[in-house]
Design a protein around this motif. Structure first.
Motif, short mmCIF file in Angstrom:
data_model
loop_
_atom_site.label_atom_id
_atom_site.label_comp_id
_atom_site.label_asym_id
_atom_site.label_seq_id
_atom_site.Cartn_x
_atom_site.Cartn_y
_atom_site.Cartn_z
N ALA A 93 -62.94 67.65 -0.30
CA ALA A 93 -61.89 66.67 -0.03
C ALA A 93 -62.28 65.72 1.10
CB ALA A 93 -60.60 67.40 0.32
N LEU A 94 -61.74 64.52 1.00
CA LEU A 94 -61.92 63.48 2.00
C LEU A 94 -60.54 63.04 2.47
CD1 LEU A 94 -63.63 61.32 3.51
CD2 LEU A 94 -63.47 59.92 1.44
N ASP A 95 -60.33 63.07 3.78
CA ASP A 95 -59.06 62.66 4.39
C ASP A 95 -59.31 61.37 5.17
OD1 ASP A 95 -56.56 62.47 5.58
OD2 ASP A 95 -56.79 64.28 6.81
N LEU A 96 -58.87 60.24 4.61
CA LEU A 96 -59.06 58.94 5.25
C LEU A 96 -57.87 58.60 6.13
CD1 LEU A 96 -60.44 56.96 2.17
CD2 LEU A 96 -61.76 57.91 4.08
N GLN B 31 -69.63 62.20 -3.10
CA GLN B 31 -68.46 62.09 -3.96
C GLN B 31 -67.55 63.29 -3.72
OE1 GLN B 31 -70.13 61.57 -7.96
NE2 GLN B 31 -69.32 59.48 -7.86
N PHE B 32 -66.25 63.09 -3.92
CA PHE B 32 -65.25 64.10 -3.62
C PHE B 32 -64.37 64.36 -4.84
CE2 PHE B 32 -66.45 61.92 0.22
CZ PHE B 32 -66.65 62.96 1.12
N ASP B 33 -63.84 65.58 -4.89
CA ASP B 33 -62.89 65.92 -5.94
C ASP B 33 -61.51 65.35 -5.63
OD1 ASP B 33 -64.57 67.85 -7.52
OD2 ASP B 33 -64.62 68.85 -5.56
N LEU B 34 -61.22 65.23 -4.32
CA LEU B 34 -59.91 64.75 -3.87
C LEU B 34 -60.10 63.84 -2.67
CD1 LEU B 34 -56.75 64.96 -3.86
CD2 LEU B 34 -57.04 66.88 -2.29
N VAL B 35 -59.50 62.66 -2.75
CA VAL B 35 -59.45 61.75 -1.61
C VAL B 35 -57.98 61.55 -1.27
CG1 VAL B 35 -59.95 59.43 -0.72
CG2 VAL B 35 -61.60 60.57 -2.23
N PHE B 36 -57.65 61.81 -0.02
CA PHE B 36 -56.29 61.60 0.47
C PHE B 36 -56.36 60.47 1.48
CE2 PHE B 36 -52.31 62.10 2.51
CZ PHE B 36 -51.49 62.85 1.69
N ALA B 37 -55.64 59.38 1.24
CA ALA B 37 -55.65 58.23 2.14
C ALA B 37 -54.24 57.96 2.65
CB ALA B 37 -56.21 56.99 1.43
N GLU C 134 -50.98 57.44 0.24
CA GLU C 134 -49.67 57.33 0.88
C GLU C 134 -49.44 55.89 1.33
OE1 GLU C 134 -47.14 59.21 4.59
OE2 GLU C 134 -48.81 60.36 3.79
N HIS C 135 -48.22 55.39 1.07
CA HIS C 135 -47.95 53.99 1.41
C HIS C 135 -46.45 53.79 1.55
CE1 HIS C 135 -46.68 53.31 -2.79
NE2 HIS C 135 -47.72 54.08 -3.11
N ASN D 2 -44.00 57.30 0.25
CA ASN D 2 -44.40 57.09 -1.15
C ASN D 2 -45.85 57.49 -1.34
OD1 ASN D 2 -42.28 55.21 -2.74
ND2 ASN D 2 -42.14 54.90 -0.54
N PHE D 3 -46.09 58.10 -2.47
CA PHE D 3 -47.46 58.48 -2.84
C PHE D 3 -47.74 57.93 -4.23
CE2 PHE D 3 -46.04 61.94 -0.08
CZ PHE D 3 -47.10 62.03 0.83
N THR D 4 -48.93 57.35 -4.38
CA THR D 4 -49.41 56.99 -5.70
C THR D 4 -50.66 57.79 -5.94
OG1 THR D 4 -48.46 54.77 -5.59
CG2 THR D 4 -50.21 55.12 -7.19
#
Length: 176
Positions: free
Chosen positions: A47-50, A111-117, A148-149, A171-173
């Motif tokens: 995972a990547l947490d931006l 590359q990541f399986d999950l990116v959370f921004a 998240e936005h 909000n999450f997309t």
């Protein structure tokens, strides 16, 4: 700030009052992680947490069993706090990048399986972030981007749009 579930469930970390970060609320975090559960096998997820901010998302990802989490945070004090939290839980599965997210996106070759921004909602470049993440190939095939936005952003016409969730003002997309 608390960890909701997993091996570090219930652990709490006091965020300094001087922080400018807006941590994802426990309610929103718990709900979006319930959604992500349907798309993810935590034990096999890199995972990547931006815009890691307080590190709340990174801690939750590690607690759920992610074998590797990379956090990117520009603010020096926030990065120090994240490091301290990781030391307290004693994990070796975390990499902290102290730097600008946009520079990181250009130079990252993993590359990541999950990116959370979770960028600041007022960030002028916010609408471009999903495109940049796909342009730079940060997601593995079938990878998931959780973005998240604020409530005024709409990504439903994006070619990688998967679904939208709203929890109060958060909000999450999701993109695939």
């Amino acid at each position: 700030m608390r960890i909701i579930t997993g091996r570090y469930k219930g652990r709490r970390f006091d965020i300094p009052r001087t922080f400018k970060a807006r941590p994802t609320t426990d309610f929103a975090k718990e709900n979006i992680f319930n959604v992500i559960n349907g798309y993810t096998d935590w034990e096999e997820t890199t995972a990547l947490d931006l815009f890691a901010g307080t590190g709340s998302i990174s801690l939750e990802l590690l607690s759920r069993g992610c074998p590797q989490v990379v956090s990117v945070e520009k603010d020096r004090d926030h990065a120090r706090f994240i490091s301290q939290c990781m030391e307290k839980i004693g994990t070796e599965n975390h990499v902290l990048i102290k730097g600008d997210v946009f520079r990181f996106l250009k130079s990252c070759h993993q590359q990541f399986d999950l990116v959370f921004a979770d960028p600041p909602y007022a960030l002028p470049e916010l609408p471009t972030l999903p495109d940049l993440i796909f342009q730079y190939g940060l997601l593995k095939e079938d990878g998931l981007l959780v973005f998240e936005h604020g409530k005024h952003d709409d990504f439903s016409t994006h070619p990688h749009f998967l679904e939208h969730r709203s929890y109060g003002s958060v909000n999450f997309t999701l993109f695939k």
